[in-house]
Design a protein around this motif. Structure first.
Motif, PDB file in Angstrom:
ATOM      1  N   UNK A  88       0.830  -1.201   0.000  1.00  0.00           N
ATOM      2  CA  UNK A  88       0.000   0.000   0.000  1.00  0.00           C
ATOM      3  C   UNK A  88       0.867   1.256   0.000  1.00  0.00           C
ATOM      4  N   UNK A  89       0.429   2.262  -0.720  1.00  0.00           N
ATOM      5  CA  UNK A  89       1.202   3.498  -0.817  1.00  0.00           C
ATOM      6  C   UNK A  89       0.287   4.702  -0.718  1.00  0.00           C
ATOM      7  N   UNK A  90       0.922   5.837  -0.487  1.00  0.00           N
ATOM      8  CA  UNK A  90       0.241   7.122  -0.528  1.00  0.00           C
ATOM      9  C   UNK A  90       0.664   7.777  -1.827  1.00  0.00           C
ATOM     10  N   UNK A 100      -5.645  -2.059  -3.572  1.00  0.00           N
ATOM     11  CA  UNK A 100      -6.900  -1.420  -3.146  1.00  0.00           C
ATOM     12  C   UNK A 100      -6.695  -0.563  -1.906  1.00  0.00           C
ATOM     13  N   UNK A 101      -5.559  -0.712  -1.247  1.00  0.00           N
ATOM     14  CA  UNK A 101      -5.268   0.048  -0.029  1.00  0.00           C
ATOM     15  C   UNK A 101      -4.507   1.346  -0.301  1.00  0.00           C
ATOM     16  N   UNK A 102      -4.160   1.622  -1.568  1.00  0.00           N
ATOM     17  CA  UNK A 102      -3.491   2.881  -1.900  1.00  0.00           C
ATOM     18  C   UNK A 102      -4.430   4.049  -1.623  1.00  0.00           C
ATOM     19  N   UNK A 103      -3.833   5.171  -1.239  1.00  0.00           N
ATOM     20  CA  UNK A 103      -4.607   6.369  -0.924  1.00  0.00           C
ATOM     21  C   UNK A 103      -4.098   7.524  -1.781  1.00  0.00           C
ATOM     22  N   UNK A 117      -2.890   6.449   7.395  1.00  0.00           N
ATOM     23  CA  UNK A 117      -2.716   5.098   6.844  1.00  0.00           C
ATOM     24  C   UNK A 117      -2.625   5.178   5.327  1.00  0.00           C
ATOM     25  N   UNK A 118      -1.823   4.365   4.686  1.00  0.00           N
ATOM     26  CA  UNK A 118      -0.929   3.393   5.273  1.00  0.00           C
ATOM     27  C   UNK A 118       0.225   4.061   6.014  1.00  0.00           C
ATOM     28  N   UNK A 119       0.671   3.452   7.092  1.00  0.00           N
ATOM     29  CA  UNK A 119       1.698   4.038   7.942  1.00  0.00           C
ATOM     30  C   UNK A 119       3.120   3.753   7.503  1.00  0.00           C
ATOM     31  N   UNK A 120       3.268   2.970   6.441  1.00  0.00           N
ATOM     32  CA  UNK A 120       4.593   2.694   5.883  1.00  0.00           C
ATOM     33  C   UNK A 120       4.429   2.481   4.383  1.00  0.00           C
TER      34      UNK A 120
END
Length: 98
Positions: free
Chosen positions: A14-16, A33-36, A47-50
Motif C-alpha cells: 500500500x502506498x500514498x 486497493x489500499x493505496x490512498x 494510513x498506510x503508515x509505511x
C-alpha cells in the motif's frame, strides 16, 4: 488513454499517492486497493503508515508536500517530477530520496 505498465516486483505494498492527476491516477489504477490518493487541500493520511509516498504534483507544490509530510515519513517520499530536483532535495535534507 489507458495506463499500462509491466512490473516485475514480487509484491506491491500500500502506498500514498500525492496528486490525483494523470500520473497519480495511473499509479492508483496499477496499485493495491489500499493505496490512498491525496488531492490538493487534503490532509496527510495516517494510513498506510509505511511504504512509498509517490509525489505526482507540479514542482511549485513540492515545498507544501514536504511540509505536510510528517518528518518520520519523509524518507519514503518518491518524487515523480520533470527536471532536476537536486537543489530542492538538498534544501530539505532529502538527498537520499529519488
Amino acid at each position: 488513454r489507458a495506463c499500462t505498465l509491466r512490473m516485475s516486483a514480487a509484491a506491491d505494498v500500500p502506498s500514498i499517492i500525492i496528486g490525483g492527476g494523470r500520473i497519480g491516477q495511473c499509479l492508483k489504477d496499477l496499485g493495491t486497493s489500499e493505496d490512498v490518493i491525496v488531492r490538493r487541500g487534503e490532509p496527510f493520511p495516517s494510513e498506510p503508515g509505511s511504504g512509498p509516498i509517490y509525489v505526482c504534483t507540479r514542482n511549485d507544490a513540492l515545498d507544501g508536500v514536504v511540509e505536510m509530510t510528517p518528518p518520520g515519513r519523509r524518507p519514503d517520499l518518491v518524487f515523480l517530477q520533470n527536471g532536476m530536483l537536486t537543489k530542492f532535495l538538498v534544501k530539505h535534507g532529502l538527498e537520499a530520496n529519488s
